[in-house]
Write a protein that holds these residues in place. Structure first.
Motif, mmCIF file in Angstrom:
data_model
loop_
_atom_site.group_PDB
_atom_site.id
_atom_site.type_symbol
_atom_site.label_atom_id
_atom_site.label_comp_id
_atom_site.label_asym_id
_atom_site.label_seq_id
_atom_site.Cartn_x
_atom_site.Cartn_y
_atom_site.Cartn_z
ATOM 1 N N PHE A 367 0.832 -1.203 0.000
ATOM 2 C CA PHE A 367 0.000 0.000 0.000
ATOM 3 C C PHE A 367 0.870 1.257 0.000
ATOM 4 O O PHE A 367 2.013 1.248 0.463
ATOM 5 C CB PHE A 367 -0.901 0.026 1.235
ATOM 6 N N ASN A 368 0.280 2.341 -0.502
ATOM 7 C CA ASN A 368 0.931 3.649 -0.407
ATOM 8 C C ASN A 368 -0.092 4.679 0.039
ATOM 9 O O ASN A 368 -1.262 4.347 0.271
ATOM 10 C CB ASN A 368 1.571 4.045 -1.745
ATOM 11 N N LEU A 369 0.330 5.929 0.151
ATOM 12 C CA LEU A 369 -0.543 6.979 0.684
ATOM 13 C C LEU A 369 -1.652 7.381 -0.281
ATOM 14 O O LEU A 369 -2.553 8.145 0.090
ATOM 15 C CB LEU A 369 0.292 8.212 1.049
ATOM 16 N N ASP A 370 -1.596 6.879 -1.516
ATOM 17 C CA ASP A 370 -2.622 7.225 -2.506
ATOM 18 C C ASP A 370 -3.689 6.140 -2.658
ATOM 19 O O ASP A 370 -4.554 6.246 -3.523
ATOM 20 C CB ASP A 370 -1.971 7.476 -3.873
ATOM 21 N N VAL A 371 -3.620 5.073 -1.842
ATOM 22 C CA VAL A 371 -4.585 3.981 -1.984
ATOM 23 C C VAL A 371 -5.993 4.504 -1.688
ATOM 24 O O VAL A 371 -6.187 5.336 -0.789
ATOM 25 C CB VAL A 371 -4.207 2.809 -1.043
ATOM 26 N N LEU A 428 3.011 -4.906 20.853
ATOM 27 C CA LEU A 428 4.223 -5.076 20.048
ATOM 28 C C LEU A 428 4.097 -4.443 18.666
ATOM 29 O O LEU A 428 5.050 -3.830 18.167
ATOM 30 C CB LEU A 428 4.564 -6.558 19.910
ATOM 31 N N THR A 429 2.929 -4.588 18.029
ATOM 32 C CA THR A 429 2.792 -4.048 16.669
ATOM 33 C C THR A 429 2.748 -2.520 16.662
ATOM 34 O O THR A 429 3.358 -1.888 15.801
ATOM 35 C CB THR A 429 1.544 -4.601 15.963
ATOM 36 N N THR A 430 2.047 -1.925 17.631
ATOM 37 C CA THR A 430 2.029 -0.452 17.677
ATOM 38 C C THR A 430 3.415 0.081 18.039
ATOM 39 O O THR A 430 3.863 1.084 17.477
ATOM 40 C CB THR A 430 0.991 0.066 18.693
ATOM 41 N N TRP A 431 4.111 -0.613 18.969
ATOM 42 C CA TRP A 431 5.480 -0.214 19.303
ATOM 43 C C TRP A 431 6.395 -0.373 18.091
ATOM 44 O O TRP A 431 7.185 0.523 17.774
ATOM 45 C CB TRP A 431 5.994 -1.066 20.470
ATOM 46 N N GLY A 432 6.277 -1.511 17.411
ATOM 47 C CA GLY A 432 7.112 -1.763 16.232
ATOM 48 C C GLY A 432 6.865 -0.748 15.134
ATOM 49 O O GLY A 432 7.814 -0.273 14.484
ATOM 50 N N TRP A 433 5.599 -0.396 14.936
ATOM 51 C CA TRP A 433 5.258 0.589 13.904
ATOM 52 C C TRP A 433 5.862 1.948 14.247
ATOM 53 O O TRP A 433 6.468 2.615 13.388
ATOM 54 C CB TRP A 433 3.736 0.682 13.774
ATOM 55 N N GLN A 484 4.258 5.147 6.602
ATOM 56 C CA GLN A 484 3.763 4.219 5.577
ATOM 57 C C GLN A 484 4.760 3.080 5.342
ATOM 58 O O GLN A 484 4.375 1.917 5.237
ATOM 59 C CB GLN A 484 3.522 4.964 4.272
ATOM 60 N N ILE A 485 6.040 3.406 5.302
ATOM 61 C CA ILE A 485 7.058 2.366 5.114
ATOM 62 C C ILE A 485 7.048 1.399 6.305
ATOM 63 O O ILE A 485 7.121 0.180 6.138
ATOM 64 C CB ILE A 485 8.456 2.996 4.938
#
Length: 525
Positions: A367-371, A428-433, A484-485
């Motif tokens: 995905f990108n910011l234009d999706v 973990l996922t919010t921390w990882g993000w 996004q990355i």
């Protein structure tokens, strides 16, 4: 527990309730399903209403999060106690009283005039909700004949998927159009109906009660260990994890208490939580698959709405609408999965589910910011195919080699570990993000020179002549791109995790059929 402890096998005597059928099976099923839906719904229904609740009760945003945390902590403590409660009170009485107490707790939540009272009522609500899902599962399995038990488990699987999706949407709509109190008041008629219907329909269902002694050491270490761990997971991101002395202390307390708990329960003659259930191969491998897959699924359900709101500027309602299609295919396909999945090797069905969920995760990693909205919703829809094939086969596998008298305890233990897995995934996922976003922001800004003519021209255009405003706008663009990355990387990892789960499913061994005593889950090879 509500069954004899006779060994299961071809010559085993029927369990007392094996031949029991309620007078009205559809009505009983409706009552059980409604109670379960109400309980699972309340895990997420208050999330979007927290700002409104905090404003009305004069609390801060950090205090408002305890409305969620108090429910989660007490719920996690109560879940593994299900086996003890069913042995002492029986499944029918436990269901009735837990549901009625849930109604009372919901009423107290709606009537609360301070944040402290609301948090206390939510803690009570979470605790009495603990046994509701496992006992509902055990009751459904016991009243359906072996060849229809897959359909019963599929029904609960659909509830597990749809209720958390419906929660934020319904909670937002009720809060916007009525008042936040009604997100709790709506439980009152539903809970009373479910309790009365199930209680009357299952009256006369034979149950063999026991008088288990209270394992105080097990109970105390469970409460301290799980309570500390759940609070740690809920507060970790806000407290900057192990840079906070509070988190370090909670981690030490949780580690010591849970280590003592596990050792004690494995050596205690009559443990309050029967960890020996993991001696069953299918239960152990099925629970491992359920925990890992549910954690990844929970992470998807958490990250996608957050990403839509933070990165793409969606409102909470539109984020809910974009993610809601994940529930369409489970609702449509679950009856067919329950009816026909048992004709196949359930390991193949579950593997197909994880391949579908891995595929959609890999798609999101691009995905990108234009999706656009349609693309996001379509990927959610296709993930629903994996979800439709996930819960029923894995639940059936993990319950398949339990003895009839172990089902409620096994379901409670598996749900408890699954719930903890979801909490770990959320943290973990919010921390990882956040971590990956910070790293990528630093990497992207490395290539920006303050005296680069092209950069200065870009800043000038963004700020319309105001360099400071242009610099702020450029930084926001970089932050969005970095986030996004990071989002894409997390979903790439989630896709790999879904594929890894397939291996755990194949540790299970068929047949995934009901025990001869009539209490286990039906499945098929």
């Amino acid at each position: 527990m509500s069954a004899t402890t006779a060994p299961a096998g071809p010559a085993a005597a029927p369990a007392p309730q094996a031949g029991f059928r309620p007078p009205n099976m559809p009505l009983t099923t409706l009552g059980l399903a409604l109670a379960s839906f109400m309980q699972v719904l309340d895990i997420t229904i208050a999330n979007v209403s927290l700002p409104t609740i905090a404003g009305n009760l004069g609390g801060s945003s950090s205090q408002a999060t305890w409305v969620i945390t108090s429910f989660a902590v007490s719920n996690a403590i109560a879940l593994p106690l299900t086996g003890f409660f069913t042995r002492k009170f029986g499944e029918r009485k436990l269901f009735m009283w837990a549901t009625l107490l849930f109604v009372i707790a919901s009423l107290l939540c709606g009537l609360a005039n301070s944040m402290g009272l609301l948090v206390a009522a939510r803690a009570l609500q979470g605790f009495v909700a603990g046994p509701m899902y496992p006992v509902t599962q055990a009751l459904l399995i016991s009243i359906y004949p072996p060849h229809k038990r897959g359909q019963a488990i599929a029904l609960l699987a659909m509830v597990t998927v749809v209720a958390p999706i419906a929660g934020p949407i319904l909670g937002g709509w009720i809060t916007d159009n009525y008042s936040w109190e009604w997100i709790f008041f709506i439980n009152v008629p539903i809970g009373i109906f479910a309790s009365l219907v199930v209680g009357s329909q299952l009256r006369g269902r034979p149950e063999k009660l026991e008088k288990p002694k209270m394992d105080y050491m097990g109970l105390i270490t469970l409460v301290i260990g799980v309570g500390a761990l759940q609070v740690l997971l809920d507060l970790g991101n806000d407290e900057d994890w192990f840079n906070s002395s509070k988190i370090v202390i909670l981690a030490i307390v949780a580690a010591i208490a849970l280590a003592v708990f596990v050792i004690w329960e494995l050596t205690e003659r009559d443990p309050i939580v029967n960890l020996r259930l993991f001696r069953h191969r299918n239960f152990a491998s099925g629970t491992a698959a359920m925990v890992l897959a549910y954690s990844a699924f929970f992470a998807v359900g958490l990250l996608v709405p957050l990403w839509l709101q933070r990165n793409l500027g969606y409102t909470p309602i539109w984020a809910g609408l974009a993610t809601a299609p994940i529930g369409i295919l489970p609702v449509l396909l679950t009856p067919f999965v329950g009816l026909y999945a048992t004709r196949f090797d359930l390991r193949i069905v579950a593997s197909l589910a994880f391949v579908a969920m891995a595929f959609t995760s890999f798609v999101r990693s691009g995905f990108n910011l234009d999706v656009d909205f349609q693309h996001v919703a379509m990927v959610q829809l296709w993930q629903g195919l994996g979800v439709a094939l996930f819960f029923m086969p894995v639940l059936t596998i993990l319950l398949s080699d339990l003895e009839p008298h172990e089902i409620a305890a096994g379901s409670g233990l598996a749900t408890f570990v699954r719930t903890l897995g979801g909490s770990f995934a959320a943290s973990l996922t919010t921390w990882g993000w956040n971590q990956r976003s910070t790293i990528h922001h630093a990497e992207l800004t490395e290539h920006i020179g303050a005296y680069d003519p092209a950069i200065r021209q870009t800043v000038d255009l963004l700020g319309r002549g105001d360099l400071q405003r242009g610099a702020v706008s450029l930084n926001q663009m970089i932050s969005q791109q970095a986030a996004q990355i990071g989002f894409n990387e997390i979903f790439h990892l989630l896709g790999i995790l879904f594929l890894v789960v397939i291996a755990f499913v194949w540790f299970a061994k068929p047949p995934f059929t009901a025990k001869a005593a009539g209490g286990a889950a039906a499945g098929g090879h």
